[in-house]
Scaffold this active site. Structure first.
Site, PDB file in Angstrom:
ATOM      1  N   SER A  18       0.846  -1.241   0.025  1.00  0.00           N
ATOM      2  CA  SER A  18       0.070   0.031   0.038  1.00  0.00           C
ATOM      3  C   SER A  18       0.913   1.247   0.008  1.00  0.00           C
ATOM      4  O   SER A  18       0.478   2.348  -0.629  1.00  0.00           O
ATOM      5  CB  SER A  18      -0.855  -0.071   1.201  1.00  0.00           C
ATOM      6  OG  SER A  18      -0.166  -0.217   2.483  1.00  0.00           O
ATOM      7  N   CYS A  80       2.438  -6.944   1.674  1.00  0.00           N
ATOM      8  CA  CYS A  80       1.731  -6.271   2.491  1.00  0.00           C
ATOM      9  C   CYS A  80       0.730  -7.326   3.180  1.00  0.00           C
ATOM     10  O   CYS A  80       0.109  -8.056   2.532  1.00  0.00           O
ATOM     11  CB  CYS A  80       0.927  -5.307   1.721  1.00  0.00           C
ATOM     12  SG  CYS A  80      -0.522  -4.477   2.437  1.00  0.00           S
ATOM     13  N   ASN A  81       0.636  -7.179   4.516  1.00  0.00           N
ATOM     14  CA  ASN A  81      -0.136  -8.331   5.187  1.00  0.00           C
ATOM     15  C   ASN A  81      -1.862  -8.046   4.935  1.00  0.00           C
ATOM     16  O   ASN A  81      -2.378  -8.877   4.628  1.00  0.00           O
ATOM     17  CB  ASN A  81       0.043  -8.284   6.727  1.00  0.00           C
ATOM     18  CG  ASN A  81       1.383  -8.813   7.101  1.00  0.00           C
ATOM     19  OD1 ASN A  81       1.537 -10.063   7.629  1.00  0.00           O
ATOM     20  ND2 ASN A  81       2.654  -7.854   7.021  1.00  0.00           N
ATOM     21  N   THR A  82      -2.031  -6.812   5.104  1.00  0.00           N
ATOM     22  CA  THR A  82      -3.526  -6.384   4.908  1.00  0.00           C
ATOM     23  C   THR A  82      -3.863  -6.967   3.429  1.00  0.00           C
ATOM     24  O   THR A  82      -4.802  -7.487   3.316  1.00  0.00           O
ATOM     25  CB  THR A  82      -3.729  -4.944   4.933  1.00  0.00           C
ATOM     26  OG1 THR A  82      -2.998  -4.563   5.998  1.00  0.00           O
ATOM     27  CG2 THR A  82      -5.261  -4.506   4.770  1.00  0.00           C
ATOM     28  N   THR A 200       4.139  -4.845   7.258  1.00  0.00           N
ATOM     29  CA  THR A 200       5.534  -4.385   6.912  1.00  0.00           C
ATOM     30  C   THR A 200       6.041  -3.162   7.266  1.00  0.00           C
ATOM     31  O   THR A 200       7.095  -2.754   6.892  1.00  0.00           O
ATOM     32  CB  THR A 200       5.477  -4.737   5.310  1.00  0.00           C
ATOM     33  OG1 THR A 200       4.508  -3.911   4.776  1.00  0.00           O
ATOM     34  CG2 THR A 200       5.207  -6.326   4.892  1.00  0.00           C
TER      35      THR A 200
HETATM   36  N1  DGL Z   1       2.194  -2.618   5.042  1.00  0.00           N
HETATM   37  C1  DGL Z   1       0.884  -2.906   5.036  1.00  0.00           C
HETATM   38  C2  DGL Z   1       0.797  -4.320   6.003  1.00  0.00           C
HETATM   39  O1  DGL Z   1       1.597  -5.149   6.008  1.00  0.00           O
HETATM   40  C3  DGL Z   1      -0.202  -2.041   5.907  1.00  0.00           C
HETATM   41  C4  DGL Z   1      -0.084  -0.806   5.595  1.00  0.00           C
HETATM   42  C5  DGL Z   1      -1.551   0.134   5.569  1.00  0.00           C
HETATM   43  O2  DGL Z   1      -2.349   0.048   6.508  1.00  0.00           O
HETATM   44  O3  DGL Z   1      -1.648   0.259   4.237  1.00  0.00           O
HETATM   45  O4  DGL Z   1      -0.215  -4.649   6.405  1.00  0.00           O
END
Ligand code: DGL
Length: 281
Positions: A18, A80-82, A200
């Site tokens: 993101s 990105c985990n989300t 991340t």
């Molecule tokens: N870096 C993203 C993750 O790993 C999340 C950042 C966001 O909320 O956009 O979930």
């Protein structure tokens, strides 16, 4: 050994987040696998994703994957985990067969869960992540499949991504929110011995996180884990490995201002980069 014939059908590996967080994954991947070409794409104009609905995260992530495919990537990592929690499975199962069944999209949750069995002694795992990742239950579901006896506790940390995106990870204001979410997690179970930084962006807060983490707890960062997992994937899939171009380059793309991205990314990467502005649709 079968030598795969790729007929020059090659392209860079796409790495998507993101915003800036995926750079913590990209830098570890490039350290381990410097020979490949990469395109990093940050959807900074629409970040953060953490508080967005399932449908929106899926739609944005699919647009990003299609863009990376159009840019020549045969393999895309959702760093990105989300996005991994809310979009990966649908993209893999419903979209890829229609777009191009020979291309691949991989996420960060499964490789992270795989290593937990060799770390925890109590079988009690804490997950720190965005509201979206925690609400999706992706971690407890994956952990339950792989390690049925483990207990997983999720703690959303909605202020941590904004702190990082605003370059406040070293600021004294960050201490309040770092301590708050860690205390909330351990109030659920003091026997948690392994905590996953399941976003991340969070490695940027690592030093503060360690200040407030109870002694003896192992804190798991994802960068090196995802890099190892990608290396092993490419070893097991020579038909994909030979489609990854090998020039050692990296192109950076953002949906926001390229100047802002370059300036912030150089802090994450400790090197100066230039960035291209792109539009997703
Ligand atoms: N870096 C993203 C993750 O790993 C999340 C950042 C966001 O909320 O956009 O979930």
């Amino acid at each position: 050994m079968i030598i795969e014939d790729c007929n020059n059908d090659v392209g860079p590996i796409g790495v998507f987040d993101s915003g800036y967080g995926g750079l913590t994954i990209l830098s570890e991947i490039r350290k381990l696998l410097p020979q490949y070409d990469y395109i990093y794409l940050g959807d900074n104009a629409r970040a953060p994703y953490g508080s967005r609905s399932f449908d929106i995260v899926y739609q944005f992530t699919l647009e990003a994957v299609k863009h990376l495919f159009d840019s020549g990537c045969r393999l895309v990592i959702l760093a990105c985990n989300t996005a991994s929690a809310k979009a990966l499975r649908t993209i893999q199962q419903c979209d890829l067969p229609k777009i191009d069944p020979t291309r691949r999209v991989l996420g960060v949750i499964r490789p992270t869960v795989e290593v937990l069995g060799s770390i925890t002694k109590t079988g009690k795992i804490g997950i720190l992540g965005t509201a979206g990742t925690i609400k999706s239950e992706s971690y407890p579901i994956e952990i339950g499949k792989m390690y049925p006896g483990f207990v997983t506790y999720g703690q959303p940390c909605p202020m941590w991504v904004p702190l990082v995106e605003c370059r406040e990870w070293e600021g004294s204001g960050a201490d309040y929110f770092v301590k708050k979410y860690i205390d909330q997690l351990f109030s659920l179970d003091a026997e948690i011995d392994t905590v996953v930084l399941g976003c991340t962006h969070y490695p940027l807060l690592y030093h503060k996180i360690m200040q407030y983490m109870p002694q003896g707890v192992t804190v798991v960062k994802q960068g090196a884990i995802v890099a190892d997992s990608l290396q092993s994937y490419l070893e097991r899939h020579p038909e994909m490995e030979c489609r990854c171009s090998k020039g050692g380059g990296c192109e950076y793309q953002t949906t926001e201002s390229s100047e802002n991205f370059s300036s912030m990314a150089s802090v994450f990467l400790s090197e100066t980069i230039s960035t291209k502005h792109i539009t997703l649709k």
